[in-house]
Motif scaffolding. Sequence first.
Motif, mmCIF file in Angstrom:
data_model
loop_
_atom_site.group_PDB
_atom_site.id
_atom_site.type_symbol
_atom_site.label_atom_id
_atom_site.label_comp_id
_atom_site.label_asym_id
_atom_site.label_seq_id
_atom_site.Cartn_x
_atom_site.Cartn_y
_atom_site.Cartn_z
ATOM 1 N N ASN A 212 -5.554 13.817 -1.037
ATOM 2 C CA ASN A 212 -4.582 13.555 0.055
ATOM 3 C C ASN A 212 -5.164 12.658 1.048
ATOM 4 O OD1 ASN A 212 -3.995 14.980 3.125
ATOM 5 N ND2 ASN A 212 -2.189 14.845 1.623
ATOM 6 N N GLY A 213 -4.095 11.733 1.698
ATOM 7 C CA GLY A 213 -4.568 10.741 2.359
ATOM 8 C C GLY A 213 -5.069 9.544 1.983
ATOM 9 N N GLU A 214 -5.636 9.397 0.709
ATOM 10 C CA GLU A 214 -6.397 8.205 0.192
ATOM 11 C C GLU A 214 -5.432 6.901 -0.201
ATOM 12 O OE1 GLU A 214 -8.975 7.165 -3.774
ATOM 13 O OE2 GLU A 214 -8.507 9.334 -3.096
ATOM 14 N N PRO A 215 -5.747 5.760 0.389
ATOM 15 C CA PRO A 215 -5.037 4.625 0.245
ATOM 16 C C PRO A 215 -4.965 4.104 -0.910
ATOM 17 C CG PRO A 215 -6.828 3.962 1.264
ATOM 18 C CD PRO A 215 -6.858 5.522 1.011
ATOM 19 N N ILE B 299 3.459 8.405 -0.261
ATOM 20 C CA ILE B 299 4.324 7.899 0.989
ATOM 21 C C ILE B 299 4.015 6.249 1.033
ATOM 22 C CG2 ILE B 299 4.492 10.020 2.194
ATOM 23 C CD1 ILE B 299 2.534 8.772 4.229
ATOM 24 N N ASP B 300 5.091 5.592 1.461
ATOM 25 C CA ASP B 300 5.194 4.153 1.675
ATOM 26 C C ASP B 300 4.575 3.836 3.021
ATOM 27 O OD1 ASP B 300 7.151 4.670 3.535
ATOM 28 O OD2 ASP B 300 8.546 3.686 2.091
ATOM 29 N N GLN B 301 4.191 2.467 3.115
ATOM 30 C CA GLN B 301 3.582 1.946 4.329
ATOM 31 C C GLN B 301 4.306 2.423 5.771
ATOM 32 O OE1 GLN B 301 0.374 0.257 4.392
ATOM 33 N NE2 GLN B 301 0.650 0.942 6.583
ATOM 34 N N ALA B 302 5.599 2.206 5.606
ATOM 35 C CA ALA B 302 6.419 2.613 6.728
ATOM 36 C C ALA B 302 6.330 4.016 7.151
ATOM 37 C CB ALA B 302 7.816 2.353 6.428
ATOM 38 N N THR B 303 6.151 4.951 6.412
ATOM 39 C CA THR B 303 5.910 6.321 6.934
ATOM 40 C C THR B 303 4.659 6.582 7.361
ATOM 41 O OG1 THR B 303 7.498 7.057 4.895
ATOM 42 C CG2 THR B 303 6.066 8.650 6.046
ATOM 43 N N MET C 211 0.887 -1.249 0.056
ATOM 44 C CA MET C 211 0.096 0.056 -0.040
ATOM 45 C C MET C 211 0.794 1.308 0.125
ATOM 46 S SD MET C 211 -3.004 -1.362 -0.176
ATOM 47 C CE MET C 211 -3.980 0.178 0.024
ATOM 48 N N VAL C 212 0.431 2.367 -0.650
ATOM 49 C CA VAL C 212 1.013 3.708 -0.642
ATOM 50 C C VAL C 212 -0.180 4.701 -0.266
ATOM 51 C CG1 VAL C 212 2.953 3.289 -2.048
ATOM 52 C CG2 VAL C 212 0.727 3.851 -3.180
ATOM 53 N N TYR C 213 0.172 5.854 0.101
ATOM 54 C CA TYR C 213 -0.878 6.770 0.391
ATOM 55 C C TYR C 213 -0.625 8.142 -0.124
ATOM 56 C CZ TYR C 213 -1.686 3.093 3.794
ATOM 57 O OH TYR C 213 -1.946 1.958 4.380
ATOM 58 N N VAL C 214 -1.566 8.856 -0.961
ATOM 59 C CA VAL C 214 -1.444 10.120 -1.483
ATOM 60 C C VAL C 214 -1.020 11.351 -0.697
ATOM 61 C CG1 VAL C 214 -2.465 11.637 -3.093
ATOM 62 C CG2 VAL C 214 -3.354 8.987 -2.977
ATOM 63 N N ARG D 101 1.996 1.673 -10.740
ATOM 64 C CA ARG D 101 0.812 1.538 -11.188
ATOM 65 C C ARG D 101 -0.113 1.178 -10.016
ATOM 66 N NH1 ARG D 101 -1.368 -3.302 -14.178
ATOM 67 N NH2 ARG D 101 -3.309 -2.283 -15.404
ATOM 68 N N THR D 102 -1.030 1.797 -9.704
ATOM 69 C CA THR D 102 -1.859 1.616 -8.319
ATOM 70 C C THR D 102 -3.347 1.422 -8.730
ATOM 71 O OG1 THR D 102 -2.328 3.960 -8.172
ATOM 72 C CG2 THR D 102 -0.236 2.885 -7.124
#
Length: 370
Positions: free
Chosen positions: A44-47, A76-80, A18-21, A59-60
């Motif tokens: 912003n914030g959307e997974p 941003i990535d999952q860790a962040t 997962m990444v987040y906008v 590609r998401t």
Amino acid sequence: MAALAGCNRLRERAKPEMVYVVAKQTYLRDRVAAVSNRVALVTNGEPLEVVEHGRRFLRTKTSKGEVGWIEDHMVIDQATYDQFAALQQQHAHDPVVATATLRDDLYLHVKPGRETDRFYLLPENQKLQLLIRASVPKPEPPPGFLTAPRPAATGNEKPPAGKAAPAGEPAVPMEDWWLVRDSRGQVGWLLSRRMDVDVPDEIAGYSEGQKIVGAYVLTKVNDPGSSLPEKLVPEYVSVTNAYKDGLPYDFDQVRVFTWNVKKHRYETAYRHRIIEGYLPLTISQSKTAQGQPVPVFSIMVATSDAVKVDPLTGAARPLHTQTLSYQLEGGMVKRVTPAGPAGSAPIAAKPKPVKAHPRPHHGKGKGGGG
């Protein structure tokens, strides 16, 4: 057992990346090319689920099943994301030391500093709860940026008149950041100069060149001549500091404003200058010997020069402190803190009670002046 372990590993591998906008809003595109079609609008914030990795693009897939490409610097990535989630959980119940209003759209950072990871974008005029202040070195100006030259020292300069500042001023240029919580419970760090601390209009004109760090209602008095709807006028305790970033203490002055019912104006009932105070300031209730309820406020002050600075955030806290409590009774402020052990006196001149003195005011029911 081997089959069960294999199934568990398969489930772990099957967990989607997962990444987040981070961007305020952007479009997913059907291909990475100079000419492409918009697939979906993301905010912003959307997974987003990662389907494929490119050189600078991902590609998401959205929660609605829409698939498209997005630039990797817009997410941003999952860790962040987990760091922001941990920050929110860790400070979910921290006491609020003041409230503020954001001047314009601004990102929350995971740590103090302009180059740290950012995520949530807060809108202009967002109401914020201030939790912790920290200071970090101010970034150097970019190469080629010209600054005004300082005049050469002659050795004959005289120090500016006025009170001496407490020890501990920063040796290098610093900037203050605040850990804040917004209306949705999101937590992160913001540059302090991009927000305005909420100060009641009634006492804003009494700052006398100081920055009001916080103002708190102690009690309310009934004034039939007041212009307020319920005829109840608030009395305040405020804490102020110099307009300077990087100081190791939160405030250096405490001031109590009481309301003169006969003259319909605010007066200074108590002032304590040149202290090294730390937030939060707390308000509570007590009772007089006759059983009448009275407000009490407490402040924490340093009793030595020793300060511990958090290496991760830059937040400074004193190693040795004392809590001072004061009671407002009949327009008079009285110290109610018992004497501490030897060597525990706050770093400040001993507070002296001051006589209530009026300030110029404009109109009935509201203090004014500067």
